[in-house]
Design a protein around this motif. Structure first.
Motif, PDB file in Angstrom:
ATOM      1  N   ILE A 252       0.877  -1.183   0.000  1.00 24.85           N
ATOM      2  CA  ILE A 252       0.000   0.000   0.000  1.00 24.85           C
ATOM      3  C   ILE A 252       0.909   1.226   0.000  1.00 24.85           C
ATOM      4  CG2 ILE A 252      -1.661   1.326   1.397  1.00 24.85           C
ATOM      5  CD1 ILE A 252      -2.525  -1.391   2.626  1.00 24.85           C
ATOM      6  N   TYR A 253       0.575   2.221  -0.797  1.00 26.77           N
ATOM      7  CA  TYR A 253       1.370   3.458  -0.832  1.00 26.77           C
ATOM      8  C   TYR A 253       0.456   4.660  -0.624  1.00 26.77           C
ATOM      9  CZ  TYR A 253       4.828   0.402  -3.037  1.00 26.77           C
ATOM     10  OH  TYR A 253       5.704  -0.637  -3.305  1.00 26.77           O
ATOM     11  N   ASN A 254       0.778   5.493   0.341  1.00 28.97           N
ATOM     12  CA  ASN A 254       0.046   6.745   0.532  1.00 28.97           C
ATOM     13  C   ASN A 254       0.627   7.817  -0.393  1.00 28.97           C
ATOM     14  OD1 ASN A 254      -1.536   5.656   2.527  1.00 28.97           O
ATOM     15  ND2 ASN A 254      -0.404   6.568   4.230  1.00 28.97           N
ATOM     16  N   ILE A 255      -0.265   8.608  -0.994  1.00 31.70           N
ATOM     17  CA  ILE A 255       0.186   9.675  -1.904  1.00 31.70           C
ATOM     18  C   ILE A 255      -0.442  10.988  -1.437  1.00 31.70           C
ATOM     19  CG2 ILE A 255       0.320  10.423  -4.316  1.00 31.70           C
ATOM     20  CD1 ILE A 255      -0.442   7.565  -5.146  1.00 31.70           C
ATOM     21  N   GLY A 256       0.374  11.871  -0.901  1.00 33.37           N
ATOM     22  CA  GLY A 256      -0.160  13.139  -0.401  1.00 33.37           C
ATOM     23  C   GLY A 256       0.573  14.321  -1.014  1.00 33.37           C
ATOM     24  N   GLY A 257      -0.060  15.478  -0.945  1.00 29.57           N
ATOM     25  CA  GLY A 257       0.536  16.668  -1.556  1.00 29.57           C
ATOM     26  C   GLY A 257       1.437  17.452  -0.620  1.00 29.57           C
ATOM     27  N   HIS A 258       1.473  17.054   0.655  1.00 26.86           N
ATOM     28  CA  HIS A 258       2.223  17.794   1.669  1.00 26.86           C
ATOM     29  C   HIS A 258       1.795  19.248   1.660  1.00 26.86           C
ATOM     30  CE1 HIS A 258       4.865  16.533   4.619  1.00 26.86           C
ATOM     31  NE2 HIS A 258       5.698  15.828   3.880  1.00 26.86           N
ATOM     32  N   ASN A 259       0.509  19.469   1.550  1.00 25.64           N
ATOM     33  CA  ASN A 259      -0.003  20.812   1.393  1.00 25.64           C
ATOM     34  C   ASN A 259      -1.362  20.930   2.087  1.00 25.64           C
ATOM     35  OD1 ASN A 259      -0.207  23.457   0.143  1.00 25.64           O
ATOM     36  ND2 ASN A 259      -1.842  22.516  -1.035  1.00 25.64           N
ATOM     37  N   GLU A 260      -1.303  21.115   3.397  1.00 21.72           N
ATOM     38  CA  GLU A 260      -2.544  21.162   4.174  1.00 21.72           C
ATOM     39  C   GLU A 260      -3.113  22.573   4.178  1.00 21.72           C
ATOM     40  OE1 GLU A 260      -2.491  19.343   8.103  1.00 21.72           O
ATOM     41  OE2 GLU A 260      -0.665  18.321   7.473  1.00 21.72           O
ATOM     42  N   MET A 261      -4.404  22.666   3.949  1.00 22.32           N
ATOM     43  CA  MET A 261      -5.045  23.981   3.980  1.00 22.32           C
ATOM     44  C   MET A 261      -6.440  23.890   4.579  1.00 22.32           C
ATOM     45  SD  MET A 261      -3.954  25.742   0.430  1.00 22.32           S
ATOM     46  CE  MET A 261      -4.593  27.333   0.884  1.00 22.32           C
ATOM     47  N   HIS A 262      -6.844  24.962   5.280  1.00 23.63           N
ATOM     48  CA  HIS A 262      -8.209  25.050   5.777  1.00 23.63           C
ATOM     49  C   HIS A 262      -9.132  25.361   4.592  1.00 23.63           C
ATOM     50  CE1 HIS A 262      -7.078  25.092  10.021  1.00 23.63           C
ATOM     51  NE2 HIS A 262      -6.085  25.896   9.697  1.00 23.63           N
ATOM     52  N   ASN A 263     -10.328  24.780   4.612  1.00 17.90           N
ATOM     53  CA  ASN A 263     -11.266  25.022   3.507  1.00 17.90           C
ATOM     54  C   ASN A 263     -11.515  26.514   3.279  1.00 17.90           C
ATOM     55  OD1 ASN A 263     -11.558  22.282   3.274  1.00 17.90           O
ATOM     56  ND2 ASN A 263     -13.463  22.174   4.445  1.00 17.90           N
ATOM     57  N   ILE A 264     -11.708  27.235   4.371  1.00 19.61           N
ATOM     58  CA  ILE A 264     -12.059  28.656   4.230  1.00 19.61           C
ATOM     59  C   ILE A 264     -10.941  29.418   3.514  1.00 19.61           C
ATOM     60  CG2 ILE A 264     -11.254  29.241   6.582  1.00 19.61           C
ATOM     61  CD1 ILE A 264     -14.251  30.852   4.823  1.00 19.61           C
TER      62      ILE A 264
END
Ligand SMILES: Cc1cn([C@H]2C[C@H](O)[C@@H](COP(=O)(O)OP(=O)(O)O[C@H]3O[C@H](C)C(=O)[C@H](O)[C@H]3O)O2)c(=O)[nH]c1=O
Length: 356
Positions: A252-264
């Protein structure tokens, strides 16, 4: 698999399910550019979220074929596998919108679980080199906002919140079981929130772009502080291609953008780019069971396969907004008629919350 003796290359035949949808179509474009010698077969049911016009640039390519088919249609799927004998199947076909799953879970269970098992049964029957399941970080549930040190890892326990994420987690478990029980060469990837061209405008980013352009209210669920990790769709496609080439079966491989943002903050950013006032933003009744924060640690895919997201959010979001500006006809067509009525029915009575 065939050999091209003039150049000594392997010619792979890849079935891409859900290839007329957002991530699937971007994957087809990526693969046809990167591997012009591969044969690509797109299998898609063409639900409301799949659109043949999305694929118009590849429809007449000699190494591309489109087949309209539901992955739950066992006879149709077996027939296709018997005729085509694919080397690889990448399963993007899924009902993917959380809000819809809350209203009507059944179709999510059918397509996402039963459909996946039908595809894997076909792989068992006709043989396959790799079955790849495209999954989601939502299978891990959510993380608290006040623990920015926590991330999802591949061994984080499954802990789902919505019927959608439960259906995807169930499919992941089935994929693992087929790998172990039938020795099927399977891999799974779990991605964070994708954005980019051709995303159906029911998802946060294209919805807000489209509504802002029409000067319509921008409905932010609850306090808008929920966090998502945004991944540019092309980076995601590149990661899946790498997993097919170098990933190990059973992994299994996780793929994330390393870019967390609040919706607002995303919604405000879209207003800024489009020069629209924040007064369009309306806080509305929260999504039931709304996950607070998703955050992926992409350490494994980085260390083992050398993948990292390449698109900075500030560039990706600009490109995406520009794409929606340049391709108004595409989204105006797909949201006309039935979808407008559906949207009004689904969201029309959401209560506007008091401003803080
Ligand atoms: C449509 C909409 C959404 N939101 C909020 C709800 C979420 O906190 C966030 C993103 O919502 P969206 O529905 O675009 O995406 P997620 O629920 O995070 O799920 C998405 O990313 C994962 C990885 C998948 O696997 C899903 O298939 C995909 O749909 O914005 C609003 O505040 N207003 C709106 O009108």
């Amino acid at each position: 698999m065939k050999y091209d003796f003039s150049q000594w290359r392997l010619i792979m035949k890849v079935i891409v399910t859900g290839g007329a949808g957002f991530i699937g179509s971007n994957f087809i474009f990526y693969m046809m550019k990167k591997h012009p010698d591969y044969e690509i077969i797109c299998l898609d049911k063409l639900t409301y979220a799949g659109n043949l016009s999305t694929l118009k640039s590849v429809l007449d390519k000699p190494n591309f074929k489109f087949v309209k088919l539901d992955i739950c249609d066992r006879d149709g799927v077996y027939k296709l596998f018997e005729e085509e004998k694919p080397d690889v199947v990448v399963n993007f076909a899924a009902e993917s919108h959380v809000d819809r799953s809350i209203e009507n879970p059944t179709i999510f269970l059918e397509t996402n679980i039963i459909g996946t098992s039908v595809l894997m049964d076909a792989c068992r029957k006709y043989g396959i080199k790799r079955f790849h399941q495209v999954s989601t970080d939502e299978v891990y549930g959510d993380l608290p906002l006040d623990r920015p040190d926590l991330f999802f890892h591949e061994d984080t326990p499954l802990h789902t919140s919505s019927p959608y994420s439960s259906s995807k987690a169930s499919a992941d478990l089935l994929v693992g079981a087929y790998g172990r029980t039938y020795n099927l060469p399977v891999t799974i990837s779990r991605c964070s929130n994708n954005y980019g061209p051709y995303q159906f405008p029911e998802k946060l980013i294209p919805l807000m772009i489209q509504r802002a352009l029409n000067n319509e209210k921008l409905p932010v669920y609850g306090d808008g502080e929920n966090v998502r990790d945004w991944l540019y769709v092309e980076d995601h496609c590149k990661a899946i291609d790498l997993i097919l080439e170098k990933g190990k079966a059973g992994e299994i491989y996780n793929i994330g953008g390393h870019n967390e943002m609040h919706n607002i903050d995303i919604v405000k950013l879209i207003c800024d780019y489009l020069d629209k006032p924040y007064s369009l933003i309306e806080h509305v009744t929260d999504r039931k069971g709304h996950d607070r924060r998703y955050a992926i640690d992409p350490d494994k895919i980085h260390k083992e396969l050398g993948w990292l997201p390449e698109t900075m959010f500030k560039d990706g979001i600009k490109k995406t907004i520009q794409w929606y500006l340049d391709n108004k006809e595409w989204w105006e067509n797909i949201i006309s008629g039935d979808y407008q009525n559906y949207y009004k029915e689904m969201y029309g009575d959401r209560k506007v919350l008091d401003k803080d």
